[in-house]
Scaffold this motif. Structure first.
Motif, PDB file in Angstrom:
ATOM      1  N   PRO A  66       0.796  -1.235   0.000  1.00 14.65           N
ATOM      2  CA  PRO A  66       0.000   0.000   0.000  1.00 14.65           C
ATOM      3  C   PRO A  66       0.824   1.279   0.000  1.00 14.65           C
ATOM      4  CG  PRO A  66      -0.018  -1.022   2.168  1.00 14.65           C
ATOM      5  CD  PRO A  66       0.653  -1.997   1.254  1.00 14.65           C
ATOM      6  N   ASP A  67       2.122   1.187   0.342  1.00 19.25           N
ATOM      7  CA  ASP A  67       2.930   2.394   0.508  1.00 19.25           C
ATOM      8  C   ASP A  67       3.927   2.615  -0.627  1.00 19.25           C
ATOM      9  OD1 ASP A  67       4.360   0.168   1.132  1.00 19.25           O
ATOM     10  OD2 ASP A  67       5.340   0.983   2.901  1.00 19.25           O
ATOM     11  N   GLU A  68       3.812   1.876  -1.725  1.00 16.73           N
ATOM     12  CA  GLU A  68       4.742   2.035  -2.841  1.00 16.73           C
ATOM     13  C   GLU A  68       4.052   2.686  -4.020  1.00 16.73           C
ATOM     14  OE1 GLU A  68       7.770  -0.777  -3.992  1.00 16.73           O
ATOM     15  OE2 GLU A  68       7.152  -2.127  -2.375  1.00 16.73           O
ATOM     16  N   GLU A  69       4.853   3.471  -4.762  1.00 12.72           N
ATOM     17  CA  GLU A  69       4.362   4.049  -5.995  1.00 12.72           C
ATOM     18  C   GLU A  69       4.039   2.929  -6.974  1.00 12.72           C
ATOM     19  OE1 GLU A  69       5.801   7.321  -9.371  1.00 12.72           O
ATOM     20  OE2 GLU A  69       7.132   6.743  -7.718  1.00 12.72           O
ATOM     21  N   VAL A  70       2.957   3.099  -7.734  1.00 13.88           N
ATOM     22  CA  VAL A  70       2.522   2.036  -8.635  1.00 13.88           C
ATOM     23  C   VAL A  70       2.179   2.624 -10.001  1.00 13.88           C
ATOM     24  CG1 VAL A  70       0.113   2.194  -7.864  1.00 13.88           C
ATOM     25  CG2 VAL A  70       0.939   0.075  -8.899  1.00 13.88           C
ATOM     26  N   ARG A  71       2.436   1.851 -11.035  1.00 15.01           N
ATOM     27  CA  ARG A  71       2.027   2.216 -12.383  1.00 15.01           C
ATOM     28  C   ARG A  71       1.448   0.982 -13.061  1.00 15.01           C
ATOM     29  NH1 ARG A  71       7.985   2.865 -15.359  1.00 15.01           N
ATOM     30  NH2 ARG A  71       8.762   0.819 -14.693  1.00 15.01           N
ATOM     31  N   PHE A  72       0.557   1.199 -13.988  1.00 13.89           N
ATOM     32  CA  PHE A  72      -0.133   0.118 -14.676  1.00 13.89           C
ATOM     33  C   PHE A  72       0.181   0.162 -16.174  1.00 13.89           C
ATOM     34  CE2 PHE A  72      -2.628   0.822 -10.872  1.00 13.89           C
ATOM     35  CZ  PHE A  72      -2.964  -0.458 -10.457  1.00 13.89           C
ATOM     36  N   ALA A  73       0.305  -1.012 -16.767  1.00  5.93           N
ATOM     37  CA  ALA A  73       0.407  -1.146 -18.216  1.00  5.93           C
ATOM     38  C   ALA A  73      -0.636  -2.173 -18.636  1.00  5.93           C
ATOM     39  CB  ALA A  73       1.802  -1.593 -18.629  1.00  5.93           C
ATOM     40  N   SER A  74      -1.690  -1.707 -19.268  1.00  2.32           N
ATOM     41  CA  SER A  74      -2.796  -2.574 -19.674  1.00  2.32           C
ATOM     42  C   SER A  74      -2.684  -2.886 -21.162  1.00  2.32           C
ATOM     43  CB  SER A  74      -4.135  -1.892 -19.389  1.00  2.32           C
ATOM     44  OG  SER A  74      -5.214  -2.664 -19.877  1.00  2.32           O
ATOM     45  N   VAL A  75      -2.781  -4.157 -21.501  1.00  2.00           N
ATOM     46  CA  VAL A  75      -2.681  -4.588 -22.898  1.00  2.00           C
ATOM     47  C   VAL A  75      -4.066  -4.544 -23.540  1.00  2.00           C
ATOM     48  CG1 VAL A  75      -2.020  -6.480 -24.424  1.00  2.00           C
ATOM     49  CG2 VAL A  75      -0.706  -6.041 -22.335  1.00  2.00           C
ATOM     50  N   ASN A  76      -4.128  -3.973 -24.728  1.00  2.00           N
ATOM     51  CA  ASN A  76      -5.423  -3.849 -25.388  1.00  2.00           C
ATOM     52  C   ASN A  76      -5.733  -5.067 -26.247  1.00  2.00           C
ATOM     53  OD1 ASN A  76      -3.730  -3.453 -27.574  1.00  2.00           O
ATOM     54  ND2 ASN A  76      -4.706  -1.565 -28.264  1.00  2.00           N
ATOM     55  N   ALA A  77      -6.845  -5.030 -26.918  1.00  4.53           N
ATOM     56  CA  ALA A  77      -7.281  -6.097 -27.821  1.00  4.53           C
ATOM     57  C   ALA A  77      -8.154  -5.455 -28.886  1.00  4.53           C
ATOM     58  CB  ALA A  77      -8.061  -7.177 -27.070  1.00  4.53           C
ATOM     59  N   PHE A  78      -8.472  -6.203 -29.937  1.00  5.41           N
ATOM     60  CA  PHE A  78      -9.268  -5.591 -31.006  1.00  5.41           C
ATOM     61  C   PHE A  78     -10.684  -5.273 -30.561  1.00  5.41           C
ATOM     62  CE2 PHE A  78      -9.968 -10.129 -31.668  1.00  5.41           C
ATOM     63  CZ  PHE A  78     -11.321 -10.217 -31.926  1.00  5.41           C
ATOM     64  N   VAL A  79     -11.109  -5.794 -29.401  1.00  8.59           N
ATOM     65  CA  VAL A  79     -12.445  -5.477 -28.902  1.00  8.59           C
ATOM     66  C   VAL A  79     -12.441  -4.274 -27.962  1.00  8.59           C
ATOM     67  CG1 VAL A  79     -13.302  -7.823 -29.158  1.00  8.59           C
ATOM     68  CG2 VAL A  79     -12.231  -7.147 -27.017  1.00  8.59           C
ATOM     69  N   GLY A  80     -11.268  -3.726 -27.641  1.00  9.00           N
ATOM     70  CA  GLY A  80     -11.264  -2.559 -26.777  1.00  9.00           C
ATOM     71  C   GLY A  80      -9.884  -2.167 -26.291  1.00  9.00           C
ATOM     72  N   PHE A 124      -0.445   3.246 -18.679  1.00  9.40           N
ATOM     73  CA  PHE A 124      -0.241   3.179 -20.113  1.00  9.40           C
ATOM     74  C   PHE A 124      -1.128   2.071 -20.668  1.00  9.40           C
ATOM     75  CE2 PHE A 124       3.672   4.589 -18.161  1.00  9.40           C
ATOM     76  CZ  PHE A 124       4.048   5.681 -18.936  1.00  9.40           C
ATOM     77  N   VAL A 125      -1.488   2.220 -21.931  1.00 14.68           N
ATOM     78  CA  VAL A 125      -2.076   1.122 -22.685  1.00 14.68           C
ATOM     79  C   VAL A 125      -1.016   0.669 -23.681  1.00 14.68           C
ATOM     80  CG1 VAL A 125      -3.827   0.453 -24.364  1.00 14.68           C
ATOM     81  CG2 VAL A 125      -4.448   1.870 -22.393  1.00 14.68           C
ATOM     82  N   MET A 126      -0.735  -0.635 -23.712  1.00 12.60           N
ATOM     83  CA  MET A 126       0.287  -1.177 -24.609  1.00 12.60           C
ATOM     84  C   MET A 126      -0.368  -1.986 -25.709  1.00 12.60           C
ATOM     85  SD  MET A 126       3.718  -3.361 -23.778  1.00 12.60           S
ATOM     86  CE  MET A 126       4.900  -3.685 -25.101  1.00 12.60           C
ATOM     87  N   CYS A 127       0.177  -1.857 -26.909  1.00 13.34           N
ATOM     88  CA  CYS A 127      -0.392  -2.608 -28.024  1.00 13.34           C
ATOM     89  C   CYS A 127      -0.150  -4.100 -27.821  1.00 13.34           C
ATOM     90  CB  CYS A 127       0.167  -2.135 -29.352  1.00 13.34           C
ATOM     91  SG  CYS A 127       1.829  -2.664 -29.748  1.00 13.34           S
ATOM     92  N   HIS A 128      -1.188  -4.841 -28.089  1.00 15.90           N
ATOM     93  CA  HIS A 128      -1.225  -6.292 -27.925  1.00 15.90           C
ATOM     94  C   HIS A 128      -0.067  -6.963 -28.674  1.00 15.90           C
ATOM     95  CE1 HIS A 128      -4.221  -9.772 -27.366  1.00 15.90           C
ATOM     96  NE2 HIS A 128      -3.238 -10.342 -28.045  1.00 15.90           N
TER      97      HIS A 128
END
Length: 555
Positions: A66-80, A124-128
Motif C-alpha cells: 500500500p505504501d509504494e508508488e505504482v504504475r499500470f500497463a494494460s494490454v489492449n485487444a481488437f475489442v477494446g 499506459f495502454v500497450m499494443c497487444h
C-alpha cells in the motif's frame, strides 16, 4: 516502484464462454524482478478464464504494497482499449488514440483500492502485438541489436501478424496485417473441415491448435491436397455442415467414407497438409522479413509460436544466430510483456528469470531434495507421479513444477498418462524431459544448447540407438518435443530425479505433461495437489519436495 502489467479486456460476447478474449493475466514487477505472474485460470480453476476484472482487486491487495508508488500497463485487444474492473475501482483508459506503431499510449488511471480513497497511479495502454514479444524479456534479459520481432496470433489489437526491426534501442514497425497470414492461422482455430475430422465444436477453438498439431504428425503432407485446400480457401467460408464436407472429400479423392474417421489415412494426410501449409507460410513470411532487414536474431511470440514444427524449422534453418520463443507465447504472457517493457525502458536490461513465476499463494522457498531417490525408484518401476513444487510455471507447458511424470520408454505408460489419466485423444503426443547431461549424449551439443529446449518449444531427433529409450514419446516422424532440463536451483528437483534415474536405473528421461484433469487448468495451489492426484489415480504426488503415496494421507 511497482509495475503492474495486466491483460483483462472484457469479451464482447458472453461472460459464460471465451470467444474473443481469453487467458487473462496479471504480472507484478519491481526493479526489473518479477514478483509474481497470475494466470487467472490457475487462480479460479476455469480454463482460459477471461474474468480478470472480477478478481483483480483481490489480487492487487495481495501483491501490491500500500505504501509504494505504482504504475499500470494494460494490454489492449481488437475489442477494446480500456480496462475497467467489475466494481469500477480500477480504470485504465487511454488519453489519446491507440495504435500499433507507438507501442505505448499514456492512460488515465483511477484506482480506489478500498473503494473510497483514490490512490495515485500512472498508466499506459500497450499494443497487444508487441506485448507478445516483450514477454520474452524476463527470460532473455534484453534484446540483441539487429533483431527481428515477430508476433503471429489469431487476433491482436489491429492485426493477426506484425513484424518489427530492433536496433538495440528502438522497435520500428515494418508491417502489420490482418490478411497476410489469415488462412494458415485460421486453419488452426476455425477450420470447419478440421472440426469435422476431429469431432470438435466451434467453442473448442482454443483447444484446436494443439489437437491439430498433434494429429497432423500422424499423416503425410501432399502437394495435391494443399492445392485442393487452396482452391477451396481451406473451406474457411464453409458453413460447417459435416455431410457436405464429407461429400466434397469423397468426390475429390474418389473415396467412399460414410463418416469422418480420424483413424483414416486420408484425414491424417489432410491435417498434415494443413500443418505443412502453416509452417511454409509462417516461415516464408519471417524469412522474407529477415532478408529485408538482415536481422541476426529472431524473437517470436503469439499463439503461432507454440507450433513446434515451425519453431524447429526456424531454429534449424541456420538463418538466425538465435531463435527465441517465450514459455508464455500465447495470451498468457501479455501482462508479463507489458510490465517487462516498462521495466526495460527504466534500466535497459532485466535480470534473467526461469519460467516459475506463478508465486502468489504458494511457498517459494527452495524445494528439498530428500525424496529424489524414492521418487526415482518409483518412476523406474513404472509409477506415475504428480509434482507440485514451489511456484508454478507460466504458459501452457509443464516444465517440472506442475508435472505428471512417468517413464518415456513405454507405450502402455504413455497411454495410461495421456488417454486414461488425462482423457486426451489417442493422437495427442507427449513430450519427454531430459537432463542436460543426457541431452548431450542423446541429441548432441546443439540441442543441449538450444534456446527452445528449456521451454519444450522445439523438436529434435535422437542419435542412432537412442530410440527404444523414448519409445513411448517418439512422434510419428521420429522427432521428440523434448525439454532439456538445466542443472540450476530452479530446476533442482526435476534435474536431480532425472540424473538419478539415468545413473541408478538406466532410464534416459521422463514423460513430462501438465498436472491437471481433463478440461482443467494446471493445478496451482499446493493444498489442491493431493486431492487431484487421488482423483486422477496417480501412484504418488510430490508436494514441495515431500513424496506422498496416494493411498496414504500426508503427514
Amino acid at each position: 516502484m511497482i509495475t503492474v502489467g495486466l491483460y483483462g479486456i472484457r469479451d464482447t460476447t458472453s461472460r459464460l464462454r471465451t470467444t474473443y478474449t481469453h487467458d487473462h493475466s496479471l504480472a507484478v514487477m519491481r526493479d526489473g524482478h518479477v514478483l509474481s505472474v497470475v494466470e487467472v485460470e490457475r487462480w479460479t480453476g476455469r480454463k482460459h478464464d477471461n474474468r480478470l476484472d472480477a478478481v483483480i482487486m483481490d489480487l492487487l491487495a495481495a501483491l501490491v504494497p500500500p505504501d509504494e508508488e505504482v504504475r499500470f500497463a494494460s494490454v489492449n485487444a481488437f475489442v477494446g482499449d480500456s480496462f475497467v474492473s467489475a466494481d469500477g475501482n480500477l480504470r485504465v483508459e487511454p488519453t489519446g488514440e491507440v495504435g500499433i506503431a507507438q507501442i505505448l499510449t499514456p492512460a488515465r488511471v483511477r484506482f480506489y483500492p478500498d473503494g473510497l480513497r483514490r490512490r495515485e497511479a500512472r498508466g499506459f495502454v500497450m499494443c497487444h502485438e508487441l506485448a507478445h514479444v516483450a514477454a520474452l524479456l524476463p527470460f532473455v534479459g534484453r534484446f540483441e541489436p539487429n533483431s527481428l520481432f515477430v508476433h503471429i496470433d489469431g487476433g491482436a489489437s489491429d492485426s493477426a501478424s506484425s513484424f518489427w526491426a530492433w536496433d538495440g534501442a528502438r522497435a520500428r514497425l515494418l508491417e502489420s496485417s490482418w490478411s497476410r497470414l489469415k488462412a494458415p492461422v485460421n486453419n488452426f482455430n476455425a477450420s470447419p473441415l478440421m472440426r469435422a475430422i476431429l469431432d470438435l465444436m466451434p467453442e473448442d477453438h482454443l483447444a484446436m491448435p494443439g489437437k491439430l498439431m498433434g494429429y497432423a504428425g500422424h499423416g503425410e503432407a501432399s502437394p495435391a491436397i494443399v492445392a485442393w485446400l487452396e482452391d477451396n480457401r481451406f473451406f474457411l467460408d464453409h458453413p460447417g455442415d459435416p455431410a457436405d464436407l464429407l461429400d466434397r472429400v469423397n468426390r475429390r479423392f474418389g473415396t467412399s467414407h460414410r463418416a469422418f474417421d480420424a483413424h483414416a489415412p486420408l484425414f491424417k494426410d489432410i491435417a498434415a497438409s494443413i500443418q505443412a501449409h502453416f509452417q511454409e507460410s509462417i516461415t516464408a513470411a519471417i524469412l522474407d522479413m529477415q532478408r529485408h532487414t538482415g536481422a541476426r536474431h529472431l524473437y517470436f511470440a503469439g499463439g503461432a509460436a507454440l507450433n513446434i514444427p515451425t519453431n524447429a524449422g526456424l531454429e534449424s534453418s541456420g538463418v538466425f544466430e538465435s531463435v527465441h520463443v517465450p514459455p508464455c507465447a500465447s495470451d498468457t504472457g501479455l501482462a508479463l510483456g507489458a510490465a517487462a517493457w516498462l521495466e526495460l525502458g527504466d534500466r535497459g536490461e532485466l535480470p534473467r528469470h526461469g519460467p516459475f513465476l506463478g508465486r502468489i499463494g504458494v511457498p517459494c522457498s527452495p524445494v528439498p531434495l530428500t525424496a529424489v531417490r524414492e521418487a526415482a525408484a518409483m518412476l523406474a518401476a513404472g509409477a506415475v507421479i504428480g509434482v507440485c513444487n514451489g511456484a508454478s510455471e507460466v504458459g501452457p507447458r509443464a516444465l517440472g513444477h506442475r508435472s505428471l511424470l512417468a517413464r518415456p520408454d513405454s507405450v502402455d505408460l504413455r497411454r495410461r498418462v495421456s488417454e486414461v489419466i488425462k482423457g486426451r485423444a489417442w493422437y495427442r503426443p507427449l513430450a519427454p524431459a531430459v537432463c542436460v547431461e543426457v541431452a548431450r549424449e542423446a541429441f548432441g551439443e546443439s540441442v543441449a544448447a538450444s534456446r527452445l529446449a528449456p521451454f519444450m518449444l522445439g523438436a529434435f531427433r535422437l542419435r542412432h540407438g537412442w530410440g527404444p529409450r523414448f519409445a513411448g514419446v517418439l512422434h510419428h516422424d521420429g522427432s521428440l518435443r523434448a525439454q532439456v532440463v538445466p542443472d540450476d536451483p530452479e530446476h533442482a528437483f526435476l534435474h536431480a530425479v532425472l540424473l538419478e534415474l539415468w545413473r541408478a536405473h538406466g532410464v534416459a528421461g521422463l514423460i513430462n505433461t501438465s498436472f491437471n484433469g481433463p478440461g482443467e487448468p494446471m493445478v496451482h495451489r499446493h493444498e489442491d495437489a493431493q486431492e487431484l492426484a487421488r482423483r486422477l489415480g496417480l501412484d504418488a504426488v510430490v508436494i514441495h519436495g515431500s513424496l506422498h503415496r496416494c493411498h496414504e494421507a500426508p503427514s
